[in-house]
Write an enzyme that holds these catalytic residues in place. Structure first.
Site, PDB file in Angstrom:
ATOM      1  N   TYR A 140       1.051  -1.237  -0.039  1.00  0.00           N
ATOM      2  CA  TYR A 140      -0.146   0.095  -0.119  1.00  0.00           C
ATOM      3  C   TYR A 140       0.829   1.159  -0.105  1.00  0.00           C
ATOM      4  O   TYR A 140       1.543   1.532   0.950  1.00  0.00           O
ATOM      5  CB  TYR A 140      -0.930   0.061   1.167  1.00  0.00           C
ATOM      6  CG  TYR A 140      -1.910   1.087   1.518  1.00  0.00           C
ATOM      7  CD1 TYR A 140      -2.362   2.078   0.360  1.00  0.00           C
ATOM      8  CD2 TYR A 140      -2.227   1.412   2.527  1.00  0.00           C
ATOM      9  CE1 TYR A 140      -3.038   3.073   0.603  1.00  0.00           C
ATOM     10  CE2 TYR A 140      -3.082   2.342   2.833  1.00  0.00           C
ATOM     11  CZ  TYR A 140      -3.646   3.206   1.818  1.00  0.00           C
ATOM     12  OH  TYR A 140      -4.379   4.123   1.998  1.00  0.00           O
ATOM     13  N   CYS A 141       0.832   2.013  -0.952  1.00  0.00           N
ATOM     14  CA  CYS A 141       1.571   3.290  -1.236  1.00  0.00           C
ATOM     15  C   CYS A 141       1.758   3.926  -0.054  1.00  0.00           C
ATOM     16  O   CYS A 141       2.882   4.322   0.485  1.00  0.00           O
ATOM     17  CB  CYS A 141       1.351   3.912  -2.568  1.00  0.00           C
ATOM     18  SG  CYS A 141       2.132   5.577  -3.008  1.00  0.00           S
ATOM     19  N   TYR A 142       0.859   4.344   0.440  1.00  0.00           N
ATOM     20  CA  TYR A 142       0.818   5.731   1.388  1.00  0.00           C
ATOM     21  C   TYR A 142       1.244   4.974   2.964  1.00  0.00           C
ATOM     22  O   TYR A 142       1.352   5.962   3.705  1.00  0.00           O
ATOM     23  CB  TYR A 142      -0.592   6.166   1.577  1.00  0.00           C
ATOM     24  CG  TYR A 142      -0.943   7.140   0.482  1.00  0.00           C
ATOM     25  CD1 TYR A 142      -0.168   8.381   0.427  1.00  0.00           C
ATOM     26  CD2 TYR A 142      -1.788   6.979  -0.386  1.00  0.00           C
ATOM     27  CE1 TYR A 142      -0.373   9.068  -0.662  1.00  0.00           C
ATOM     28  CE2 TYR A 142      -2.106   8.039  -1.533  1.00  0.00           C
ATOM     29  CZ  TYR A 142      -1.342   9.091  -1.650  1.00  0.00           C
ATOM     30  OH  TYR A 142      -1.654   9.937  -2.724  1.00  0.00           O
ATOM     31  N   LYS A 156       1.693  11.831   5.565  1.00  0.00           N
ATOM     32  CA  LYS A 156       2.079  11.722   4.253  1.00  0.00           C
ATOM     33  C   LYS A 156       0.872  11.907   3.253  1.00  0.00           C
ATOM     34  O   LYS A 156      -0.139  11.452   3.466  1.00  0.00           O
ATOM     35  CB  LYS A 156       2.545  10.314   3.804  1.00  0.00           C
ATOM     36  CG  LYS A 156       2.877   9.734   2.371  1.00  0.00           C
ATOM     37  CD  LYS A 156       3.296   8.416   2.288  1.00  0.00           C
ATOM     38  CE  LYS A 156       3.849   8.041   0.707  1.00  0.00           C
ATOM     39  NZ  LYS A 156       4.322   6.741   0.684  1.00  0.00           N
TER      40      LYS A 156
END
Length: 270
Positions: A140-142, A156
């Site tokens: 998951y990028c975030y 972020k």
């Protein structure tokens, strides 16, 4: 230093967005300027990194149920939702003669992300770039720490991914406007630890500063990237006919197909 072309683009189909960015990168060495493209998503899109396993990292049934579209990016990185009307994405394409090309990916990505941080500071929030450190491995990028993360108050609001190919550097990044934890975790598969981390460590610009007009944010981003990367002259110009033509071909043969989006099979390498 070449010129920087700025393309203020509107909301587009998620799969066409990725086709356009690849087309700009593939044609970079036929023009004498770098390109910054700012755009949004219509409908909402879920993008995954080019090496990710779609069946493992996202909930494809839920993506379809919500009317969203899945797309595999030409760049790397982890999965994320691009909510319609609630995120601005940037792509920047630089020539392989640009000084940032001499840096490794982590350092060059962080330098490019300074453009986001400068823009957010112009808009009123105290933003900074995370910088070098141990990269994360989350799907998951975030919640995945990266050198180019842009943070406000420890949360972020922007992440990015980079690829070097076709004689060019292509970097994708986001500026989240509002964060809906429930919506993100419906379409991206996250573990318990990631779920807890995301609740406290992710935010959108509007969550912090209140609503700001999209046009004002676009202008701040163009100025921020120009300052961060040292461009003195900007040219505001739409996509060229050759870029549109190649983007439509890439959309038809690659980005609109499950073969690429779900299974990661590049039509050039079959």
């Amino acid at each position: 230093m070449p010129l920087l072309r700025v393309v203020f683009d509107g909301p587009r189909d998620p799969q066409l967005n990725m086709a356009i960015d690849e087309a700009i990168a593939r044609l970079r060495n036929r023009v004498d300027y770098d390109t910054l493209r700012l755009y949004m998503w219509l409908p909402s899109g879920v993008s995954i990194g080019r090496r990710q396993d779609a069946l493992r990292v996202v909930n494809i049934d839920e993506i379809k149920r919500l009317g969203y579209k899945l797309v595999r990016r030409p760049t790397g990185g982890a999965a994320l939702l691009h909510p319609q009307d609630h995120e601005i994405t940037y792509s920047i394409v630089l020539s392989n003669s640009h000084e940032l090309y001499k840096l490794d990916v982590a350092r060059s990505a962080a330098k490019i992300a300074e453009g986001i941080a400068l823009a957010v500071r112009r808009l009123g929030a105290d933003a900074g770039v995370r910088g070098l450190g141990e990269p994360g491995s989350s799907m998951y990028c975030y919640v995945n720490p990266g050198s180019s993360d842009v943070l406000v108050g420890g949360r972020k609001i922007s992440g990015s991914a980079q690829r070097r190919d076709w004689g060019a550097l292509l970097q994708h990044g986001t500026l989240l406007l509002t964060y809906s934890h429930e919506l993100f975790t419906r379409v991206i598969r996250v573990g318990e630890a990631e779920d807890l981390a995301a609740r406290d460590k992710v935010a959108g610009l509007w969550d912090i500063l209140g609503k700001i007009e999209i046009g004002e944010i676009y202008r701040a981003l163009a100025e921020g990237f120009a300052e961060a990367l040292g461009y003195r002259d900007l040219i505001f110009r739409p996509l060229e006919p050759e870029e549109i033509s190649l983007a439509l071909t890439l959309y038809r043969e690659k980005y609109s197909r499950d073969e690429w989006n779900i299974y990661g099979i590049d039509p050039e390498r079959r």
